[in-house]
Each structure stands twice: as structure tokens, then as C-alpha cells.
Scaffold this motif. Structure first.
Motif, PDB file in Angstrom:
ATOM      1  N   ASN A   1       1.249  -1.218  -0.060  1.00 53.32           N
ATOM      2  CA  ASN A   1       0.069  -0.358  -0.054  1.00 53.32           C
ATOM      3  C   ASN A   1       1.235   1.117  -0.196  1.00 53.32           C
ATOM      4  N   ILE A   2       0.405   2.244  -0.858  1.00 53.97           N
ATOM      5  CA  ILE A   2       1.357   3.530  -0.208  1.00 53.97           C
ATOM      6  C   ILE A   2       1.062   4.062   1.376  1.00 53.97           C
ATOM      7  N   LYS A   3       1.853   5.364   1.703  1.00 55.33           N
ATOM      8  CA  LYS A   3       2.344   5.986   2.708  1.00 55.33           C
ATOM      9  C   LYS A   3       1.887   6.933   2.495  1.00 55.33           C
ATOM     10  N   PRO A   4       1.788   7.900   3.293  1.00 51.61           N
ATOM     11  CA  PRO A   4       1.479   9.473   3.179  1.00 51.61           C
ATOM     12  C   PRO A   4       3.141  10.006   3.258  1.00 51.61           C
ATOM     13  N   ASP A   5       4.610   8.434   3.613  1.00 51.71           N
ATOM     14  CA  ASP A   5       5.111   9.620   2.936  1.00 51.71           C
ATOM     15  C   ASP A   5       5.861   8.994   1.214  1.00 51.71           C
ATOM     16  N   SER A   6       5.060   8.063   0.956  1.00 50.20           N
ATOM     17  CA  SER A   6       6.017   7.533  -0.038  1.00 50.20           C
ATOM     18  C   SER A   6       6.052   8.416  -1.522  1.00 50.20           C
ATOM     19  N   ARG A   7       7.238   8.151  -1.909  1.00 50.88           N
ATOM     20  CA  ARG A   7       8.303   9.579  -3.489  1.00 50.88           C
ATOM     21  C   ARG A   7       6.554   8.897  -4.417  1.00 50.88           C
ATOM     22  N   PHE A   8       6.835  10.123  -4.903  1.00 49.36           N
ATOM     23  CA  PHE A   8       5.818   9.763  -6.509  1.00 49.36           C
ATOM     24  C   PHE A   8       6.935  10.543  -7.327  1.00 49.36           C
ATOM     25  N   ARG A   9       6.764  10.176  -8.700  1.00 56.85           N
ATOM     26  CA  ARG A   9       7.356  11.499  -9.559  1.00 56.85           C
ATOM     27  C   ARG A   9       6.151  12.561  -9.685  1.00 56.85           C
ATOM     28  N   ILE A  10       6.550  13.700 -10.151  1.00 59.65           N
ATOM     29  CA  ILE A  10       5.672  14.993 -10.041  1.00 59.65           C
ATOM     30  C   ILE A  10       5.248  15.308 -11.268  1.00 59.65           C
ATOM     31  N   GLY A  11       5.966  14.780 -12.346  1.00 55.65           N
ATOM     32  CA  GLY A  11       6.126  15.534 -13.282  1.00 55.65           C
ATOM     33  C   GLY A  11       6.669  16.834 -13.493  1.00 55.65           C
ATOM     34  N   SER A  12       5.365  18.011 -14.220  1.00 57.62           N
ATOM     35  CA  SER A  12       5.339  19.123 -14.452  1.00 57.62           C
ATOM     36  C   SER A  12       5.769  20.311 -13.177  1.00 57.62           C
ATOM     37  N   LEU A  13       5.255  19.650 -12.346  1.00 58.12           N
ATOM     38  CA  LEU A  13       5.578  20.586 -10.869  1.00 58.12           C
ATOM     39  C   LEU A  13       6.913  21.074 -10.599  1.00 58.12           C
ATOM     40  N   THR A  14       7.903  20.218 -11.473  1.00 62.37           N
ATOM     41  CA  THR A  14       9.504  20.595 -11.368  1.00 62.37           C
ATOM     42  C   THR A  14       9.271  21.669 -11.984  1.00 62.37           C
ATOM     43  N   LYS A  15       8.673  22.329 -12.861  1.00 64.16           N
ATOM     44  CA  LYS A  15       8.982  23.989 -13.534  1.00 64.16           C
ATOM     45  C   LYS A  15       9.193  24.330 -12.813  1.00 64.16           C
ATOM     46  N   GLN A  16       8.416  24.598 -11.585  1.00 63.41           N
ATOM     47  CA  GLN A  16       8.912  25.764 -10.547  1.00 63.41           C
ATOM     48  C   GLN A  16       9.413  26.005 -10.191  1.00 63.41           C
ATOM     49  N   PHE A  17      10.468  24.322  -9.447  1.00 64.69           N
ATOM     50  CA  PHE A  17      11.991  24.580  -9.429  1.00 64.69           C
ATOM     51  C   PHE A  17      12.533  24.798 -10.703  1.00 64.69           C
TER      52      PHE A  17
END
Length: 540
Positions: free
Chosen positions: A63-79
Motif C-alpha cells: 500500500n501507499i504510505k503518506p511518505d511515499s515518493r512519486f514522480r511529480i512531472g511538471s511540478l518540476t517546472k516551478q523549481f
């Protein structure tokens, strides 16, 4: 009971009700045993809801946990955008610099493109249409090789005159960061943002790196069954979409931004303000952030879509509300869930429970509504139900939730009908997360549609295949006492068709009709499809 004790108990009750509301939104969209999501809601700098749903790895049943890591796609653009702004604050570049200042071997056309154009997706550089395919997506690229894919292409438009969202803008910004900083994009992000801010679960994804708690990514395959997302070399999304993170780390990032620990207040204001084109029109996009509204409140937002994953983040500066939804299926819609969570945090939840209205009360709304920029919306009564649609498009049922106000299922758009002083309906206002549009009522008449009942035997007259082209056939079939049409192929959607009489049927959820033809013996021999002002007749 002391007043302060009563107030404290009331606060506990309100918090519990809100948490239940957030959970209901998520549970309605993310189910046990399927790819899922992590949702985080924060207000005034504190997390007020955080929960995980669904499966991180379907093969292992984890199962997914609250601290699981995901690809965030275009949220990268703000960085990436913040890195550029930080370099500008350090005097290492100016947003008005032309690209040829840094890339001497670029074509002359790039002399008209500035860094600002890249940040705002107004550069006109090529989208690399037709270059990528499934096999090429598996190949590793250096940043320079990525740039060379589009560098020599003709510009799609004059810089500054149009807004076209284009990952290549941010690929080029990443390459610029490397040229100016002397570091790789990954090293710059880690040393300047991730480590100093305590984002210990955030990194640039590479194929070789072992990333603890990273979830697997999925998509829908044929017949809407989940399957593993196709492989993608993470060298390719680069500065436009290669970050892996957690909801908690992204909240740390947003908190640091709002406290001006990342870039200055002046720089942040530029990043989250809508850019203006040369003609003065707004794009609803700043630097790595889109602008919009949630229930009438200004929101800063962005979504992310990448192989196996979809993500959404929004924050409302004035109300200090932040919502993050990360999912491990590329076909999910985290924006819908995230926007609804934000509305709950604002105390203005989207309507979900309709009021009852008599059909005669709905007739006054039936009309064609027009906007010069956005075309027509048609409101029509089908039996006792009100629908809205664009000509030839899908029909959506309108659900009343207040006087003259309606909502759609599975949509963030709400509608209000506007009256003149005499009480006559003169306009339709459609409010969505990105914009509010007003449509004027036209004199065009929209007739109400009444269906009839046919027996199973009468419906069976129409069953069979109707071939519209060598590559497309339409099957008419019956389920119970209802007739359906479905195109050939696994991704075709069956459409409920309703009898109108005289061998005519209307699709319930699509602006289209089928007119069946019969011979002198009463046998059905063909059909004419009528949609969007065009008709096509074929034989059975």
C-alpha cells in the motif's frame, strides 16, 4: 460549562467534520486494491489533513504510505523557474537576456527569444512534433542532445505573441542553469534547494538510483485494466519534469516559498502573476505556475503528468491554504480531487447534493448561450432532465443546488443563470478553476426532447452492424430494455440511444442522432448518423 471549554469542543467537532469531508472526496476517487494517491491539506502553515490511499505496487500488494515518493512531472517546472530567478537575483543573468548571449552556436532566430519567453511559454520554439516514439523514449539523452532535437527547427510563432505550453522551454532553461552555474541540473537543485530546505525525500530521478519508498507507476490498458506504465528514460523530462518527491517535502517547499526563503518577495510575485502577451492579453501562466481561482479566490496551481503518474498542487496565498495530491496512475485526475479539497479548506465546498426541481421549472433555462471567444453552450431539456453541451459534443446533466445555480458530476465547473430586472434569463455564467465565462442568451430556439417507450421486440428490429468506413463499424445492441451503440475497437465507448419515434433515436450523452431506414416490408436496411450539422448514411 466554561465558555473556553465549549469553544475548544466546537473546534474539535469542526476539525473532525472537515477531515471526514476530505476523506470522502479521496475515497470517492481512489479505491483499495488499485493505484492510489497521497493527499495533503495545510492551512496557516500547519498540515490539517494527510492520508494515503490505494496500492504502491500492484504486483507486491504494497500500500501507499503518506511518505511515499512519486514522480511529480511538471511540478518540476516551478523549481526550474525559481533557480532562474535565484540566478537573476545573484546578478548572473537577466530575464531580458537574449538566448544568443549564452548559446553562440544557436540559429539567428534565437536572438529574438529571451529568458522571459522561455519561463512564460511564449518563446515560439518548436514542440518537436513527430520526433518522439515509444522506442526513442527509452534512450538516454544528455541535456545538449535534448536541446539539439529542436534547436534548428523553425519557430512556431513570433516570440511574445502567443502562449503555447511547451516542455522544450524548460529543457532549455535547465541547460541554461548548467551553463551559468557550472553544475549539473541535479547537483544544482540538490545543493541550492533540496538539502538547504530539508527536502530529504526529493531528488532528480535516474535509472540507476535506488529511491526508497518510490511507488510504481500505472496506466489504463485496453478494456480499462491497469497495466505498468511504459518505460521512460528520466533524462528526457529533465528540467521540465524529472523530480521525485513526497507530499510532505512539497509542503516544505511551498512553506519556504511563502516565507521568501527560496526567492525574494518581488521575484515570487513575478512567478505567480499571469504574463501578458504583446497584445496585452493575459495567459493565466507565470513562471512554472498557472493562475486561476477556486470558489472565487485566487489560486496558484500546476499539474503534472508523466509516465505512470499524475500530480496536482495548489495554494491560495491570501487564505494560506495549500493542497497537494500525488497519484501513481497517469490517467487519474488529481486536479479534480485537489481543487475540491481546497474548497473544503476555504469553507466553500463544491456542491455535490442536488436539489429537487420539477421539469416545468427547468424549461425557462432551455436556450442557446453564446460567447464571442468561447462559442456556444446549449441547454436542453431531455424528458425531465436538463443537459448542457456544445454542438456535436458530450452532454452533461445539470444538477440544481440553489436558485438558478447548477453543477456537473465529476467536474469543477458550476453554472449560474442571470436575469434582467424583469426576471427574464439573459445570460449563463460558467465558473471554472481557470476562468469565469459569461454567455449571452441567443434568440435561437431549443426544443425540448421527449422520448418514447419501445418493447424489447421493437428494439430488436435495429440490432446489427452498420459499416461507416472500411475501418469503422457501429454495432447496435440491446441490454435489457435499452438500446446502445458502440464503435468497433476496445477503446470505443458504448452510448445509450433513446427512441424518439419514426425510427429516430438520440444519444443520451452525446449530441448526435441515428435515423434508421426501413424498406417497404418494414425491415431496417440502414442508418443515417446526424452530428454537428453533418449526416452520413450507410447500409446495414
Amino acid at each position: 460549562m466554561p465558555r473556553y471549554t465549549l469553544s475548544f469542543l466546537l473546534l474539535i467537532i469542526i476539525s473532525a467534520v472537515s477531515a471526514q469531508s476530505y476523506d470522502q472526496v479521496m475515497r470517492a476517487r481512489f479505491h483499495p486494491g488499485a493505484p492510489g494517491a497521497v493527499a495533503l491539506v495545510a492551512k496557516n502553515g500547519k498540515i490539517i489533513f494527510q492520508k494515503a490511499y490505494g496500492v504502491a505496487n500492484m504486483e507486491l500488494g504494497v500500500n501507499i504510505k503518506p511518505d511515499s515518493r512519486f514522480r511529480i512531472g511538471s511540478l518540476t517546472k516551478q523549481f526550474t523557474a525559481c533557480a532562474i530567478l535565484k540566478l537573476a537575483e545573484e546578478g548572473k543573468l537577466s530575464l531580458d537576456d537574449r538566448l544568443t548571449k549564452y548559446f553562440k552556436d544557436f540559429p539567428a532566430a534565437y536572438d529574438s527569444i529571451t529568458i522571459l519567453h522561455l519561463l512564460t511559454h511564449t518563446s515560439g520554439i518548436s514542440l518537436s512534433r513527430g520526433y518522439w516514439n515509444a522506442e526513442l523514449r527509452k534512450k538516454d539523452f544528455t541535456p545538449r542532445e535534448l536541446v539539439d532535437v529542436f534547436r534548428n527547427d523553425t519557430l512556431d510563432f513570433k516570440p511574445g505573441t502567443r502562449f503555447i505550453y511547451n516542455n522544450n522551454n524548460y529543457v532549455l532553461l535547465g541547460y541554461l542553469i548548467e551553463q551559468i552555474s557550472g553544475q549539473s541540473y541535479a547537483r544544482y537543485m540538490d545543493s541550492v534547494f533540496f538539502k538547504p530546505l530539508g527536502m530529504h525525500h526529493t531528488s532528480i530521478e535516474t535509472a540507476a538510483a535506488i529511491i526508497p519508498n518510490k511507488v510504481a507507476g500505472y496506466r489504463y490498458g485496453i478494456y480499462d485494466k491497469f497495466e505498468n506504465a511504459p518505460y521512460l528514460s528520466m533524462t528526457q523530462p529533465y528540467a521540465a519534469g524529472s523530480i521525485v518527491s513526497t507530499a510532505g517535502d512539497l509542503f516544505t517547499w511551498i512553506t519556504a516559498l511563502m516565507q521568501y526563503k527560496v526567492i525574494s518577495a518581488a521575484s515570487l510575485e513575478k512567478a505567480v502573476s499571469s504574463h501578458r502577451l504583446a497584445d496585452g492579453s493575459l495567459t493565466n501562466y507565470g513562471f512554472g505556475w498557472a493562475t486561476g481561482s477556486i470558489r472565487g479566490n485566487k489560486s496558484i496551481r500546476h499539474d503534472g503528468l508523466i509516465n505512470g503518474f499524475s500530480a496536482f498542487m495548489t495554494w491560495l496565498p491570501k487564505q494560506a491554504v495549500c493542497v497537494i495530491v500525488l497519484t501513481n496512475c497517469e490517467y487519474y485526475n488529481p486536479e479534480d480531487a485537489g481543487t475540491r479539497l481546497a474548497a473544503i479548506a476555504l469553507g466553500k465546498p463544491y456542491p455535490e447534493i442536488p436539489l429537487k426541481m420539477q421539469p416545468e421549472s427547468l424549461q425557462s433555462y432551455q436556450a442557446v448561450y453564446e460567447s464571442g471567444s468561447y462559442g456556444k453552450r446549449i441547454v436542453q431539456l431531455l424528458d425531465s432532465t436538463l443537459y448542457i453541451y456544445s454542438k456535436g459534443g458530450s452532454k452533461e446533466q445539470l444538477f440544481p443546488y440553489a436558485k438558478d445555480k447548477f453543477f456537473l458530476r465529476n467536474s469543477l465547473e458550476t453554472f449560474s443563470f442571470i436575469h434582467d430586472p424583469s426576471g427574464k434569463i439573459i445570460a449563463l455564467q460558467a465558473e471554472g478553476p481557470e476562468k469565469t465565462i459569461e454567455y449571452s442568451r441567443s434568440p435561437e430556439v431549443v426544443p425540448a426532447v421527449k422520448t418514447i417507450r419501445l418493447s424489447a421486440a421493437e428494439l430488436d428490429r435495429y440490432l446489427g452492424w452498420y459499416q461507416f468506413s472500411p475501418d469503422f463499424s457501429l454495432q447496435i445492441f440491446r441490454e435489457g430494455n435499452q438500446l446502445y451503440g458502440k464503435g468497433e475497437g476496445p477503446r470505443q465507448i458504448k452510448q445509450l440511444i433513446l427512441p424518439l419515434g419514426n425510427n429516430r433515436f438520440a444519444a443520451k450523452f452525446l449530441d448526435a442522432e441515428l435515423w434508421f431506414k426501413e424498406d417497404e416490408k418494414g425491415k431496417i436496411t440502414g442508418v443515417t448518423k446526424v452530428q454537428n450539422g453533418e449526416s452520413m448514411a450507410v447500409k446495414r
